[in-house]
Scaffold this motif. Structure first.
Motif, PDB file in Angstrom:
ATOM      1  N   GLY A  26       0.795  -1.226   0.000  1.00 53.86           N
ATOM      2  CA  GLY A  26       0.000   0.000   0.000  1.00 53.86           C
ATOM      3  C   GLY A  26       0.819   1.264   0.000  1.00 53.86           C
ATOM      4  O   GLY A  26       0.256   2.357   0.054  1.00 53.86           O
ATOM      5  N   SER A  27       2.139   1.169  -0.076  1.00 50.89           N
ATOM      6  CA  SER A  27       2.981   2.369  -0.127  1.00 50.89           C
ATOM      7  C   SER A  27       3.659   2.459  -1.490  1.00 50.89           C
ATOM      8  O   SER A  27       4.247   1.476  -1.956  1.00 50.89           O
ATOM      9  CB  SER A  27       4.056   2.322   0.965  1.00 50.89           C
ATOM     10  OG  SER A  27       4.836   3.509   0.930  1.00 50.89           O
ATOM     11  N   VAL A  28       3.549   3.617  -2.134  1.00 47.47           N
ATOM     12  CA  VAL A  28       4.202   3.800  -3.440  1.00 47.47           C
ATOM     13  C   VAL A  28       5.057   5.065  -3.490  1.00 47.47           C
ATOM     14  O   VAL A  28       5.611   5.403  -4.514  1.00 47.47           O
ATOM     15  CB  VAL A  28       3.166   3.849  -4.594  1.00 47.47           C
ATOM     16  CG1 VAL A  28       2.408   2.542  -4.688  1.00 47.47           C
ATOM     17  CG2 VAL A  28       2.197   5.019  -4.437  1.00 47.47           C
ATOM     18  N   LYS A  29       5.164   5.758  -2.353  1.00 49.85           N
ATOM     19  CA  LYS A  29       5.829   7.062  -2.368  1.00 49.85           C
ATOM     20  C   LYS A  29       7.286   6.980  -2.801  1.00 49.85           C
ATOM     21  O   LYS A  29       7.778   7.856  -3.524  1.00 49.85           O
ATOM     22  CB  LYS A  29       5.726   7.724  -1.004  1.00 49.85           C
ATOM     23  CG  LYS A  29       6.562   7.028   0.069  1.00 49.85           C
ATOM     24  CD  LYS A  29       6.378   7.633   1.444  1.00 49.85           C
ATOM     25  CE  LYS A  29       7.205   6.924   2.495  1.00 49.85           C
ATOM     26  NZ  LYS A  29       8.637   7.128   2.416  1.00 49.85           N
ATOM     27  N   ASP A  30       7.983   5.936  -2.362  1.00 52.04           N
ATOM     28  CA  ASP A  30       9.417   5.852  -2.665  1.00 52.04           C
ATOM     29  C   ASP A  30       9.654   5.541  -4.139  1.00 52.04           C
ATOM     30  O   ASP A  30      10.562   6.088  -4.759  1.00 52.04           O
ATOM     31  CB  ASP A  30      10.081   4.796  -1.770  1.00 52.04           C
ATOM     32  CG  ASP A  30      10.039   5.192  -0.294  1.00 52.04           C
ATOM     33  OD1 ASP A  30       9.923   6.399  -0.014  1.00 52.04           O
ATOM     34  OD2 ASP A  30      10.115   4.302   0.558  1.00 52.04           O
ATOM     35  N   ARG A  31       8.816   4.644  -4.691  1.00 50.33           N
ATOM     36  CA  ARG A  31       8.951   4.368  -6.126  1.00 50.33           C
ATOM     37  C   ARG A  31       8.618   5.612  -6.937  1.00 50.33           C
ATOM     38  O   ARG A  31       9.260   5.915  -7.923  1.00 50.33           O
ATOM     39  CB  ARG A  31       8.033   3.193  -6.527  1.00 50.33           C
ATOM     40  CG  ARG A  31       8.706   1.849  -6.323  1.00 50.33           C
ATOM     41  CD  ARG A  31       7.721   0.728  -6.359  1.00 50.33           C
ATOM     42  NE  ARG A  31       6.939   0.694  -5.123  1.00 50.33           N
ATOM     43  CZ  ARG A  31       5.950  -0.148  -4.893  1.00 50.33           C
ATOM     44  NH1 ARG A  31       5.598  -1.021  -5.817  1.00 50.33           N
ATOM     45  NH2 ARG A  31       5.311  -0.134  -3.740  1.00 50.33           N
ATOM     46  N   TRP A  32       7.593   6.344  -6.497  1.00 47.17           N
ATOM     47  CA  TRP A  32       7.229   7.570  -7.223  1.00 47.17           C
ATOM     48  C   TRP A  32       8.404   8.551  -7.208  1.00 47.17           C
ATOM     49  O   TRP A  32       8.747   9.131  -8.238  1.00 47.17           O
ATOM     50  CB  TRP A  32       6.001   8.224  -6.588  1.00 47.17           C
ATOM     51  CG  TRP A  32       5.455   9.346  -7.428  1.00 47.17           C
ATOM     52  CD1 TRP A  32       4.450   9.285  -8.352  1.00 47.17           C
ATOM     53  CD2 TRP A  32       5.942  10.709  -7.442  1.00 47.17           C
ATOM     54  NE1 TRP A  32       4.281  10.509  -8.942  1.00 47.17           N
ATOM     55  CE2 TRP A  32       5.180  11.409  -8.406  1.00 47.17           C
ATOM     56  CE3 TRP A  32       6.934  11.392  -6.758  1.00 47.17           C
ATOM     57  CZ2 TRP A  32       5.378  12.759  -8.689  1.00 47.17           C
ATOM     58  CZ3 TRP A  32       7.145  12.736  -7.042  1.00 47.17           C
ATOM     59  CH2 TRP A  32       6.366  13.407  -7.994  1.00 47.17           C
ATOM     60  N   LEU A  33       9.002   8.727  -6.041  1.00 48.41           N
ATOM     61  CA  LEU A  33      10.119   9.675  -5.940  1.00 48.41           C
ATOM     62  C   LEU A  33      11.268   9.280  -6.860  1.00 48.41           C
ATOM     63  O   LEU A  33      11.824  10.110  -7.568  1.00 48.41           O
ATOM     64  CB  LEU A  33      10.642   9.710  -4.503  1.00 48.41           C
ATOM     65  CG  LEU A  33      10.087  10.759  -3.549  1.00 48.41           C
ATOM     66  CD1 LEU A  33      10.755  10.620  -2.196  1.00 48.41           C
ATOM     67  CD2 LEU A  33      10.278  12.171  -4.094  1.00 48.41           C
TER      68      LEU A  33
END
Ligand code: SF4
Length: 411
Positions: free
Chosen positions: A88-95
């Motif tokens: 449920g976490s995608v922030k690091d891939r987005w960054l």
């Protein structure tokens, strides 16, 4: 469909879209990126003054970790950890995909502050790898930086698993101590820092006047079941979870799973919770990586907990006896209780295990499973009882117990 939003006050420089969409080297240099660092200790003091906490999940003070590596005998190593295993976490891939320069800038600043001579970017995502390799051809960091690819698993981003994988071994956690700052990559004192943490360091350096708000802001991944959407958002510290639920179309949610799966379930009163490490801890939860999954009124928290613990049991790296037996027993007993097939003492056993098991594995997986179960018992005792008495209409025909409900596409 995942939307991208910023709730930062007008004029503040966030991480999501400060350059009008993408990030190239010219645009990044134009906003003050890669500026020479003349006084590393002054930047470290600034980081300490803001109270910046790591964004990988544990929320450890960033300056303490930086100083521990700086003060250890060299040579030293820094690693940008972009492997986000929490469902449920995608922030690091987005960054990494969209803002590789701000992460690399943070990494070279971390190298300067710690005196490291070597850096790595650790990731598992194809598009993130392409973006980082491209960014490395456009910039010329003062330290050598290599990209290390890993498998995407729940435990691969745990800091000792990172060290092991960078050293060429399996991406599996090891017992602590030693911690990476004592003996990490190749035995050298090593800083393993989440990519959002590093990106915040870079923005703090180029925008010293905004250092406090940069340190306080969070990237959060928001999701929920049903037709409503998911969202990646950057929000100020203390934003209420109800605001975040409204943002992604889950304003009628009746409960929330905090921190991916790491922070447990929260029922009545969740709307009053602020996005804050300490407040969530006081409330018995954990912010973790900042991923929030909202439950609709028709979702059954018991079914969600069964799915989460089954997923965690399957993801156990099966290294620690207590995790193999403990996570497995939590998942199996909860599943049996949810089906009305467990003994009369099953709830007592689950409660006891949820209190005794945390902290006994080499990584946080066992803690996550224990917190899911403990929070379910604390917040939804009546739903467990109802499950034990008769079949639950909400759970019949529900999604397979594989953690898929937590999946969010990277926007
Ligand atoms: S706690 Fe579980 S997942 Fe973590 S290292 Fe031990 S066996 Fe592996």
């Amino acid at each position: 469909m995942t939307g991208v939003y910023s709730l930062l006050p007008e004029g503040h420089h966030g991480l999501l879209a400060p350059l009008g969409g993408g990030e190239d080297i010219d645009g990044y240099l134009a906003v003050g990126g890669y500026a020479p660092l003349a006084a590393p200790d002054r930047l470290l003091d600034r980081i300490a003054a803001t109270g910046l906490r790591g964004r990988g999940g544990a929320g450890f003070p960033a300056a303490v970790k930086l100083r521990a590596v700086r003060d250890a005998p060299g040579p030293r190593v820094v690693v940008a950890n972009g492997e986000e295993g929490e469902p449920g976490s995608v922030k690091d891939r987005w960054l990494l995909r969209h803002r590789p320069h701000v992460v690399l800038d943070g990494l070279r600043l971390a190298a300067a502050m710690t005196g490291a001579e070597r850096g790595f970017v650790y990731l598992s995502d194809d598009r993130a790898e392409q973006a980082v390799r491209q960014a490395l051809t456009e910039s010329a960091p003062e330290v050598r930086i290599d990209v290390v690819r890993t498998q995407h698993t729940y435990v691969a981003g745990e800091e000792t698993a990172v060290v092991r994988a960078v050293d060429g071994g399996p991406a599996l956690p090891t017992a602590k101590p030693p911690r990476p700052f004592e003996s990490g990559v190749g035995g050298a004192p090593t800083l393993v820092a989440n990519v959002e943490t590093l990106a915040r360091v870079a923005v703090m350096y180029s925008r010293p006047d905004e250092a406090d708000s940069v340190a306080g802001a969070h990237l959060v991944t928001l999701s929920g079941s049903g037709a409503a959407g998911a969202a990646l958002a950057e929000v100020p510290a203390g934003t209420h979870l109800k605001v975040l639920a409204d943002l992604c179309g889950h304003g009628t949610a009746t409960a929330v799973v905090l921190g991916g799966m790491f922070g447990g379930l929260y029922g009545e009163g969740w709307t009053d919770l602020p996005l804050d490490h300490d407040r969530l801890k006081e409330a018995g939860g954990a912010l973790g990586c900042g991923a929030l999954h909202f439950l609709r009124p028709e979702d059954c928290p018991v079914g969600v907990a069964v799915e989460a613990t089954a997923y965690l049991a399957a993801q156990s790296a099966r290294q620690c006896g207590v995790c193999v037996s403990g996570t497995g027993a939590l998942a199996a007993t909860l599943t049996a209780a949810a089906r009305g097939e467990a003994g009369h003492d099953s709830v007592d056993k689950l409660r006891r295990w949820s209190q005794q098991l945390p902290g006994r594995g080499a990584c946080g997986l066992l803690d996550a499973a224990a917190r899911i179960v403990g929070s379910l018992l604390a917040h939804f005792p009546d739903r467990i009882d109802a499950h034990r008495r008769s079949a639950c209409p909400a759970c019949e025909g529900a999604a397979p117990e594989d953690g898929r409900r937590f999946t969010v596409p990277v926007p």
